[in-house]
Write a protein that holds these residues in place. Structure first.
Motif, mmCIF file in Angstrom:
data_model
loop_
_atom_site.group_PDB
_atom_site.id
_atom_site.type_symbol
_atom_site.label_atom_id
_atom_site.label_comp_id
_atom_site.label_asym_id
_atom_site.label_seq_id
_atom_site.Cartn_x
_atom_site.Cartn_y
_atom_site.Cartn_z
ATOM 1 N N SER A 162 106.013 55.554 80.135
ATOM 2 C CA SER A 162 104.586 55.649 80.375
ATOM 3 C C SER A 162 104.212 57.032 80.916
ATOM 4 O O SER A 162 103.137 57.523 80.625
ATOM 5 C CB SER A 162 104.146 54.557 81.331
ATOM 6 N N SER A 163 105.086 57.660 81.698
ATOM 7 C CA SER A 163 104.791 58.996 82.226
ATOM 8 C C SER A 163 104.758 60.018 81.078
ATOM 9 O O SER A 163 104.009 60.987 81.123
ATOM 10 C CB SER A 163 105.813 59.406 83.286
ATOM 11 N N HIS A 164 105.582 59.766 80.057
ATOM 12 C CA HIS A 164 105.580 60.643 78.882
ATOM 13 C C HIS A 164 104.219 60.576 78.166
ATOM 14 O O HIS A 164 103.672 61.604 77.755
ATOM 15 C CB HIS A 164 106.726 60.235 77.948
ATOM 16 N N LEU A 165 103.671 59.353 78.047
ATOM 17 C CA LEU A 165 102.359 59.176 77.410
ATOM 18 C C LEU A 165 101.259 59.828 78.240
ATOM 19 O O LEU A 165 100.339 60.440 77.695
ATOM 20 C CB LEU A 165 102.045 57.686 77.229
ATOM 21 N N GLN A 166 101.354 59.718 79.566
ATOM 22 C CA GLN A 166 100.353 60.329 80.434
ATOM 23 C C GLN A 166 100.365 61.849 80.289
ATOM 24 O O GLN A 166 99.319 62.488 80.276
ATOM 25 C CB GLN A 166 100.602 59.928 81.886
ATOM 26 N N LYS A 167 101.557 62.426 80.156
ATOM 27 C CA LYS A 167 101.662 63.875 79.975
ATOM 28 C C LYS A 167 101.014 64.291 78.657
ATOM 29 O O LYS A 167 100.314 65.308 78.594
ATOM 30 C CB LYS A 167 103.134 64.312 79.995
ATOM 31 N N LYS A 168 101.245 63.479 77.593
ATOM 32 C CA LYS A 168 100.641 63.789 76.294
ATOM 33 C C LYS A 168 99.113 63.721 76.371
ATOM 34 O O LYS A 168 98.411 64.561 75.830
ATOM 35 C CB LYS A 168 101.136 62.820 75.219
ATOM 36 N N ARG A 169 98.613 62.685 77.075
ATOM 37 C CA ARG A 169 97.159 62.533 77.213
ATOM 38 C C ARG A 169 96.561 63.701 77.975
ATOM 39 O O ARG A 169 95.523 64.234 77.617
ATOM 40 C CB ARG A 169 96.832 61.225 77.922
ATOM 41 N N ARG A 170 97.219 64.106 79.071
ATOM 42 C CA ARG A 170 96.733 65.240 79.856
ATOM 43 C C ARG A 170 96.730 66.510 79.019
ATOM 44 O O ARG A 170 95.789 67.305 79.071
ATOM 45 C CB ARG A 170 97.610 65.439 81.094
ATOM 46 N N ALA A 171 97.791 66.693 78.244
ATOM 47 C CA ALA A 171 97.878 67.885 77.392
ATOM 48 C C ALA A 171 96.766 67.862 76.336
ATOM 49 O O ALA A 171 96.139 68.890 76.047
ATOM 50 C CB ALA A 171 99.248 67.953 76.720
ATOM 51 N N ALA A 172 96.489 66.684 75.771
ATOM 52 C CA ALA A 172 95.446 66.566 74.754
ATOM 53 C C ALA A 172 94.076 66.854 75.362
ATOM 54 O O ALA A 172 93.268 67.573 74.777
ATOM 55 C CB ALA A 172 95.475 65.178 74.129
#
Length: 183
Positions: free
Chosen positions: A1-11
């Protein structure tokens, strides 16, 4: 889930960066357009309005005023002419639109012929081959039983209207009607 949060923040960061870049481009484009308009305005003024040099003597000043008044008159004449042309074209436009309206009203529609068609044939014509339901309208009607009402009995009892009128005519008939009304 932290990986997905990083992707969302980057997007979202990428989106915000793109938005800010687009806004910067738009701002510079607006500034360029404003500068171009200003240059165009200055060129127009330089071409059509030469710089004003006030003469020293009263005679030259009067001549300058006469020239300016002559220019004002010519501009006013042009403005008046264009207004008259505009009014003329507006009037022509109104006349043409009125003619068009009149012509539309004069168009005669052909008389429609009555076509006798059953409900089934009408549905087949409208729906084509999709129509399979038979429309027997009489089958859907309610059965109504006649109830003998007082009025119908009275009408049957009255019988022939000629006899009724003969009985009610004269003083005897009025007397009978009066007596019937009391009871």
């Amino acid at each position: 889930s932290s990986h997905l949060q990083k992707k969302r923040r980057a997007a979202t960061a990428r989106r915000q960066h793109l938005k800010s870049a687009m806004l910067q481009l738009a701002a510079t484009e607006i500034e360029r357009e404003a500068a171009a308009k200003e240059v165009e305005k200055q060129n127009y003024l330089a071409e059509h309005c030469p710089p004003l040099s006030l003469p020293g003597s009263m005679q030259e000043l009067q001549e300058l005023c006469k020239k300016l008044h002559a220019k004002i008159e010519s501009v006013d004449e042009e403005r008046y002419d264009t207004e008259v042309k505009l009014q003329k074209t507006n009037k022509e436009l109104e006349d043409l639109s009125q003619k068009l309206f009149d012509l539309r009203g004069k168009f005669k529609r052909p008389p429609l012929r009555r076509v006798r068609m059953s409900a089934d044939a009408m549905l087949r014509a409208l729906l084509g081959s999709k129509h399979k339901v038979c429309m027997d309208l009489r089958a859907n009607l309610k059965q109504v039983k006649k109830e003998d009402t007082e009025k119908e009995k009275d009408l049957r009892d009255v019988g022939d209207w000629r006899k009724n009128i003969e009985e009610k005519s004269g003083m005897e008939g009025r007397k009978k009607m009066f007596e019937a009304g009391e009871s």
